[in-house]
Scaffold this motif. Structure first.
Motif, PDB file in Angstrom:
ATOM      1  N   THR A  97       0.831  -1.207   0.000  1.00 28.71           N
ATOM      2  CA  THR A  97       0.000   0.000   0.000  1.00 28.71           C
ATOM      3  C   THR A  97       0.863   1.253   0.000  1.00 28.71           C
ATOM      4  O   THR A  97       0.488   2.276  -0.591  1.00 28.71           O
ATOM      5  N   GLY A  98       2.031   1.178   0.620  1.00 30.64           N
ATOM      6  CA  GLY A  98       2.940   2.319   0.640  1.00 30.64           C
ATOM      7  C   GLY A  98       3.477   2.691  -0.727  1.00 30.64           C
ATOM      8  O   GLY A  98       4.049   3.777  -0.895  1.00 30.64           O
ATOM      9  N   HIS A  99       3.316   1.813  -1.722  1.00 34.24           N
ATOM     10  CA  HIS A  99       3.766   2.103  -3.086  1.00 34.24           C
ATOM     11  C   HIS A  99       2.670   2.761  -3.920  1.00 34.24           C
ATOM     12  O   HIS A  99       2.932   3.158  -5.066  1.00 34.24           O
ATOM     13  N   VAL A 100       1.462   2.856  -3.398  1.00 36.54           N
ATOM     14  CA  VAL A 100       0.348   3.412  -4.170  1.00 36.54           C
ATOM     15  C   VAL A 100       0.475   4.925  -4.265  1.00 36.54           C
ATOM     16  O   VAL A 100       0.482   5.630  -3.250  1.00 36.54           O
ATOM     17  N   VAL A 105      -2.586  10.947  -2.640  1.00 32.57           N
ATOM     18  CA  VAL A 105      -3.435   9.840  -3.082  1.00 32.57           C
ATOM     19  C   VAL A 105      -3.696   8.875  -1.935  1.00 32.57           C
ATOM     20  O   VAL A 105      -4.831   8.413  -1.732  1.00 32.57           O
ATOM     21  N   ARG A 106      -2.673   8.570  -1.153  1.00 31.41           N
ATOM     22  CA  ARG A 106      -2.835   7.590  -0.073  1.00 31.41           C
ATOM     23  C   ARG A 106      -3.723   8.121   1.057  1.00 31.41           C
ATOM     24  O   ARG A 106      -4.356   7.336   1.763  1.00 31.41           O
ATOM     25  N   HIS A 107      -3.779   9.409   1.233  1.00 29.96           N
ATOM     26  CA  HIS A 107      -4.643   9.973   2.274  1.00 29.96           C
ATOM     27  C   HIS A 107      -6.104  10.057   1.842  1.00 29.96           C
ATOM     28  O   HIS A 107      -6.996  10.154   2.687  1.00 29.96           O
ATOM     29  N   ARG A 108      -6.357  10.013   0.538  1.00 26.64           N
ATOM     30  CA  ARG A 108      -7.729  10.150   0.057  1.00 26.64           C
ATOM     31  C   ARG A 108      -8.241   8.885  -0.636  1.00 26.64           C
ATOM     32  O   ARG A 108      -9.399   8.511  -0.493  1.00 26.64           O
ATOM     33  N   GLY A 109      -7.359   8.226  -1.397  1.00 33.05           N
ATOM     34  CA  GLY A 109      -7.746   7.009  -2.098  1.00 33.05           C
ATOM     35  C   GLY A 109      -8.073   5.883  -1.131  1.00 33.05           C
ATOM     36  O   GLY A 109      -7.605   5.861   0.008  1.00 33.05           O
ATOM     37  N   ASP A 119      -7.515  -2.238 -12.372  1.00 26.72           N
ATOM     38  CA  ASP A 119      -6.390  -1.921 -13.248  1.00 26.72           C
ATOM     39  C   ASP A 119      -5.207  -2.816 -12.890  1.00 26.72           C
ATOM     40  O   ASP A 119      -4.658  -2.725 -11.789  1.00 26.72           O
ATOM     41  N   ALA A 120      -4.802  -3.668 -13.832  1.00 25.89           N
ATOM     42  CA  ALA A 120      -3.708  -4.607 -13.571  1.00 25.89           C
ATOM     43  C   ALA A 120      -2.369  -3.911 -13.412  1.00 25.89           C
ATOM     44  O   ALA A 120      -1.389  -4.538 -12.991  1.00 25.89           O
ATOM     45  N   ALA A 121      -2.285  -2.612 -13.747  1.00 29.34           N
ATOM     46  CA  ALA A 121      -1.049  -1.859 -13.563  1.00 29.34           C
ATOM     47  C   ALA A 121      -0.952  -1.251 -12.169  1.00 29.34           C
ATOM     48  O   ALA A 121       0.088  -0.695 -11.813  1.00 29.34           O
ATOM     49  N   SER A 122      -2.015  -1.346 -11.380  1.00 28.37           N
ATOM     50  CA  SER A 122      -1.958  -0.826 -10.013  1.00 28.37           C
ATOM     51  C   SER A 122      -1.345  -1.871  -9.089  1.00 28.37           C
ATOM     52  O   SER A 122      -1.246  -3.052  -9.418  1.00 28.37           O
ATOM     53  N   PHE A 185       9.087  -1.504 -10.980  1.00 30.66           N
ATOM     54  CA  PHE A 185       9.838  -0.736 -11.966  1.00 30.66           C
ATOM     55  C   PHE A 185       8.878   0.254 -12.602  1.00 30.66           C
ATOM     56  O   PHE A 185       7.863  -0.142 -13.181  1.00 30.66           O
ATOM     57  N   GLN A 186       9.191   1.540 -12.511  1.00 34.11           N
ATOM     58  CA  GLN A 186       8.264   2.568 -12.972  1.00 34.11           C
ATOM     59  C   GLN A 186       9.011   3.651 -13.732  1.00 34.11           C
ATOM     60  O   GLN A 186      10.211   3.883 -13.522  1.00 34.11           O
ATOM     61  N   HIS A 187       8.301   4.295 -14.627  1.00 33.55           N
ATOM     62  CA  HIS A 187       8.918   5.322 -15.466  1.00 33.55           C
ATOM     63  C   HIS A 187       9.177   6.592 -14.673  1.00 33.55           C
ATOM     64  O   HIS A 187      10.197   7.261 -14.865  1.00 33.55           O
ATOM     65  N   THR A 188       8.274   6.960 -13.805  1.00 32.61           N
ATOM     66  CA  THR A 188       8.439   8.145 -12.968  1.00 32.61           C
ATOM     67  C   THR A 188       8.209   7.774 -11.509  1.00 32.61           C
ATOM     68  O   THR A 188       7.498   6.824 -11.200  1.00 32.61           O
ATOM     69  N   SER A 189       8.807   8.534 -10.618  1.00 30.44           N
ATOM     70  CA  SER A 189       8.609   8.303  -9.195  1.00 30.44           C
ATOM     71  C   SER A 189       7.124   8.398  -8.858  1.00 30.44           C
ATOM     72  O   SER A 189       6.429   9.314  -9.310  1.00 30.44           O
ATOM     73  N   GLN A 190       6.622   7.425  -8.099  1.00 27.17           N
ATOM     74  CA  GLN A 190       5.236   7.386  -7.635  1.00 27.17           C
ATOM     75  C   GLN A 190       4.249   7.167  -8.775  1.00 27.17           C
ATOM     76  O   GLN A 190       3.055   7.416  -8.624  1.00 27.17           O
ATOM     77  N   GLY A 191       4.728   6.674  -9.904  1.00 29.70           N
ATOM     78  CA  GLY A 191       3.851   6.421 -11.037  1.00 29.70           C
ATOM     79  C   GLY A 191       3.369   4.989 -11.076  1.00 29.70           C
ATOM     80  O   GLY A 191       3.655   4.173 -10.191  1.00 29.70           O
ATOM     81  N   TRP A 192       2.619   4.654 -12.138  1.00 28.26           N
ATOM     82  CA  TRP A 192       2.149   3.292 -12.330  1.00 28.26           C
ATOM     83  C   TRP A 192       3.334   2.370 -12.587  1.00 28.26           C
ATOM     84  O   TRP A 192       4.369   2.782 -13.106  1.00 28.26           O
ATOM     85  N   ALA A 193       3.163   1.103 -12.262  1.00 27.14           N
ATOM     86  CA  ALA A 193       4.222   0.129 -12.499  1.00 27.14           C
ATOM     87  C   ALA A 193       4.283  -0.239 -13.976  1.00 27.14           C
ATOM     88  O   ALA A 193       3.261  -0.568 -14.584  1.00 27.14           O
TER      89      ALA A 193
END
Length: 283
Positions: A97-100, A105-109, A119-122, A185-193
């Protein structure tokens, strides 16, 4: 951008939410809103009614039910990752969950919102499949429980029907000594995998049990059962044996192809990240 006009209903109970969904020809559940609202602003989704479940008390919080950790679907990611019951009984949930997203986002999602979006990328679906989570869904016909193996139907499609609400998610407690690691492995920090690999292992000199969940390797999350079987019995310090067992993690998958990488690249990444996850989990 401005979304299309819609009606707004704030539900105070699960039954009220289900009733509101049934009263509209095109209604959507609103929880954290991080997936739905951007689509509405882009006019890619334009429901006529939004049913807000953010204040339905029975859909928030964490409790134990026997040897399972039950998390309300409307519980925020932050509340999940900081909850002591989660940490003590199934700590891998807190780690993944810490990677979401990011802190906002983590405080509201919400826990259930991320899973019900399908979404299989989440980050969450692969873990749910690997651990054997169970989903409690409430609809006009009452409640039913769906295992993770049947919950994810296709890309952005789950077993939750249009007139149903995901109420809670049940996770198994992990035995003492179980270890885990999530590689993303992600393109940007805190982005989708681009690709992610979760390893949950038990070992006593050699690996006695392994669960491997893959992120963004198909239209639905993937459980690498062949890798799990190959890892069982491998010595914990046998780096060559672990590498050989993990190399095939991407075989038989149908990952997406986009500007971040083609299918072959993602299949290679799956093997690399699975090996890293298993090795890190074993310490």
């Amino acid at each position: 951008m401005i979304p299309a006009e819609f009606e707004y209903v704030r539900a105070s109970s699960v039954d009220e939410a289900v009733s509101a969904l049934g009263a509209s020809e095109d209604a959507k559940i609103l929880a954290g809103g991080h997936s739905l609202l951007p689509l509405m602003k882009l006019r890619l989704s334009y429901p006529e009614t939004l049913v807000d479940i953010g204040r339905v008390d029975e859909m928030t919080g964490v409790r134990m039910d026997g040897d399972r950790v039950v998390i309300g679907a409307a519980t925020t990611h932050y509340d999940v990752m900081t909850n002591q019951t989660v940490k003590d009984n199934c700590g891998v949930i807190a780690e993944v969950t810490g990677h979401v997203g990011d802190p906002q986002v983590r405080h509201r999602g919400t826990h259930g919102g991320s899973l019900a979006h399908g979404d299989a990328a989440s980050d969450m679906p692969g873990m749910a499949l690997a651990l054997g989570a169970e989903f409690t869904i409430h609809g006009p016909g009452g409640r039913r429980t769906v295992p993770a193996s049947e919950f994810f139907v296709d890309y952005l499609m789950t077993a939750v029907d249009e007139d149903e609400v995901l109420v809670e998610v049940s996770w198994p407690s992990l035995a003492n000594g179980t270890r885990w690691n999530y590689q993303k492995f992600q393109h940007t920090s805190q982005g989708w995998a681009i690709v992610g690999a979760l390893a949950v292992v038990s070992a006593n000199g050699s690996i006695t049990d392994a669960k491997i969940g893959l992120t963004n390797m198909g239209s639905v999350p993937v459980r690498a059962t062949s890798v799990e079987s190959a890892l069982t019995g491998v010595a914990s310090d046998d780096t060559a044996g672990i590498a050989a067992a993990c190399a095939s993690a991407g075989e038989g998958t149908t990952p997406p192809e986009d500007l971040h990488g083609d299918g072959a690249f993602r299949q290679h990444l799956a093997g690399v990240l699975t090996k890293r996850a298993v090795t890190a989990a074993l310490g």
